[in-house]
Write an enzyme that holds these catalytic residues in place. Structure first.
Site, PDB file in Angstrom:
ATOM      1  CG  ASP A 129      -4.979   1.115  10.511  1.00 20.42           C
ATOM      2  OD1 ASP A 129      -4.215   1.170  11.231  1.00 20.42           O
ATOM      3  OD2 ASP A 129      -6.141   0.417  10.488  1.00 20.42           O
ATOM      4  N   GLY A 146       0.608  -1.225  -0.011  1.00 20.82           N
ATOM      5  CA  GLY A 146      -0.142   0.063  -0.046  1.00 20.82           C
ATOM      6  C   GLY A 146       1.112   1.220  -0.130  1.00 20.82           C
TER       7      GLY A 146
HETATM    8  N1  SAM Z   1      -7.185  -0.744   8.119  1.00 23.24           N
HETATM    9  C1  SAM Z   1      -7.839  -1.872   8.618  1.00 23.24           C
HETATM   10  C2  SAM Z   1      -9.056  -1.703   9.706  1.00 23.24           C
HETATM   11  O1  SAM Z   1      -9.155  -0.579  10.340  1.00 23.24           O
HETATM   12  O2  SAM Z   1     -10.115  -2.245   9.627  1.00 23.24           O
HETATM   13  C3  SAM Z   1      -6.861  -2.541   9.529  1.00 23.24           C
HETATM   14  C4  SAM Z   1      -5.622  -2.832   9.117  1.00 23.24           C
HETATM   15  S1  SAM Z   1      -4.342  -3.720  10.018  1.00 23.24           S
HETATM   16  C5  SAM Z   1      -3.875  -2.542  11.366  1.00 23.24           C
HETATM   17  C6  SAM Z   1      -3.137  -3.470   8.858  1.00 23.24           C
HETATM   18  C7  SAM Z   1      -2.901  -4.478   7.812  1.00 23.24           C
HETATM   19  O3  SAM Z   1      -1.986  -4.012   6.997  1.00 23.24           O
HETATM   20  C8  SAM Z   1      -2.766  -5.943   8.018  1.00 23.24           C
HETATM   21  O4  SAM Z   1      -3.918  -6.577   7.583  1.00 23.24           O
HETATM   22  C9  SAM Z   1      -1.520  -6.574   7.426  1.00 23.24           C
HETATM   23  O5  SAM Z   1      -1.707  -7.470   6.874  1.00 23.24           O
HETATM   24  C10 SAM Z   1      -1.700  -5.322   6.283  1.00 23.24           C
HETATM   25  N2  SAM Z   1       0.054  -4.820   5.758  1.00 23.24           N
HETATM   26  C11 SAM Z   1       0.933  -4.719   6.425  1.00 23.24           C
HETATM   27  N3  SAM Z   1       2.121  -4.335   5.550  1.00 23.24           N
HETATM   28  C12 SAM Z   1       1.326  -3.957   4.475  1.00 23.24           C
HETATM   29  C13 SAM Z   1       1.658  -3.277   3.060  1.00 23.24           C
HETATM   30  N4  SAM Z   1       3.040  -2.848   3.233  1.00 23.24           N
HETATM   31  N5  SAM Z   1       0.766  -3.226   2.399  1.00 23.24           N
HETATM   32  C14 SAM Z   1      -0.298  -3.207   2.590  1.00 23.24           C
HETATM   33  N6  SAM Z   1      -0.772  -3.952   3.598  1.00 23.24           N
HETATM   34  C15 SAM Z   1       0.033  -4.467   4.508  1.00 23.24           C
END
Ligand code: SAM
Length: 309
Positions: A183, A163
């Site tokens: 996030d 992301g």
């Molecule tokens: N935003 C979501 C919500 O509020 O329901 C929660 C997101 S959670 C805190 C962070 C997510 O980012 C995890 O599911 C993880 O697998 C994913 N993630 C980790 N690194 C990432 C990256 N570089 N790009 C996209 N997603 C990533």
């Protein structure tokens, strides 16, 4: 690398703060008819079971959404003498958050927690766009399947990509109105630096976008530095900003009867918003003291609200 699963944390106090801010911002941004693009750089799985194995193992929603609900119900039955702000009713931003979560459940029980992709989807209009990034293979698959059920067609795109990098291809959007939610899980130390780098790059590409960055408040230098870096960045770019934080308990490590260390878990978190909707500050002025009352676990419970630009 991929040990973080949001299912363990869904509905915790950090989600309460993050999703309350998200809803309040989106409610304002969707008042204008022009197309809005929403980009969620770290989408998660989209929907979570609060009675499932993950949630029950961690029990974090007990100190988040469930605590908020029970505090509201107590306040309705009998306004506590020390509850000046609750006596006037629950703040509109908290009520909007509770209504959003309720809308995914039956009146009798709270079993499903909506993550940011579903919260956003409920608030955007048919002509708006939603781009969701999720890198974890299992969560990306679940998110894709959950979103497919909405039959939203090309309105919603799920991308199993990074992301931080992926944001670049969507900003600036054709119609120059966008909200970006960033996030990360911060399980990788480098996430702090990546958020700051992404924020700097995004402001250059698309200076008028609204950016919401969630961050943990933990005893770690990178975590302390991140909101400061975001503040410097916004100030140097001449942009307005809002920093809302919520502490629910002390961050001190204690010892139990056996002399073993007891780590407090996540004690606090914040949302840093660049180019916030002008209504957001007032919404948080009303909501944050109530969140402290409703979610505070000890005398260290407090909130912070700063703005500039
Ligand atoms: N935003 C979501 C919500 O509020 O329901 C929660 C997101 S959670 C805190 C962070 C997510 O980012 C995890 O599911 C993880 O697998 C994913 N993630 C980790 N690194 C990432 C990256 N570089 N790009 C996209 N997603 C990533």
């Amino acid at each position: 690398m991929f040990s973080y699963r949001h299912a363990f944390h869904a509905g915790n106090h950090a989600d309460v703060l993050k999703h309350t801010v998200l809803i309040a911002a989106l409610q304002h941004l969707t008042e204008k008819d022009a197309v809005l693009t929403v980009i969620d750089t770290h989408g998660g799985a989209g929907l979570y079971r609060l009675d499932g194995d993950y949630a029950e193992t961690s029990g974090e929603s007990a100190d988040g959404i469930f605590r908020l609900l029970s505090a509201k119900n107590k306040a309705l039955i009998k306004t506590r003498a020390d509850s000046k702000s609750l006596a006037a009713g629950v703040a509109p931003a908290i009520q909007a958050y509770l209504d959003m979560v309720s809308s995914f459940n039956t009146p009798a029980s709270l079993k499903v927690y909506p993550g940011s992709p579903f919260i956003i989807q409920r608030l955007i209009r048919l002509h708006d766009k939603l781009k969701l990034f999720e890198l974890h293979p299992t969560d990306a698959k679940t998110l894709t399947a959950n979103i497919a059920q909405l039959d939203a067609g090309r309105q919603i795109a799920v991308l199993r990509e990074d992301g931080f990098e992926g944001l670049k291809k969507f900003i600036p959007p054709v119609v120059r109105r966008a909200l970006v939610l960033c996030d990360p899980s911060y399980e990788i130390k480098n996430d702090y630096a990546r958020v700051a780098a992404m924020a700097a790059d995004a402001l250059k590409r698309f200076p008028t976008g609204t950016y919401a960055y969630w961050y943990p408040i933990i005893p770690r230098p990178e975590a302390h530095e991140l909101p400061r870096k975001l503040k410097t960045l916004a100030t140097k770019a001449g942009k307005s900003w809002l920093n809302a934080s919520l502490t629910v308990k002390s961050s001190k490590i204690t010892t139990d009867k056996m002399g073993d260390e007891v780590r407090p878990g996540l004690p606090a978190s914040g949302m840093f918003i660049i180019n916030p909707p002008h209504t957001l500050k007032a919404a948080m002025v009303a909501a944050l003291p109530q969140m402290v009352e409703m979610l505070g676990q000890d005398r260290h419970a407090s909130f912070g609200l700063e703005s500039g630009g």
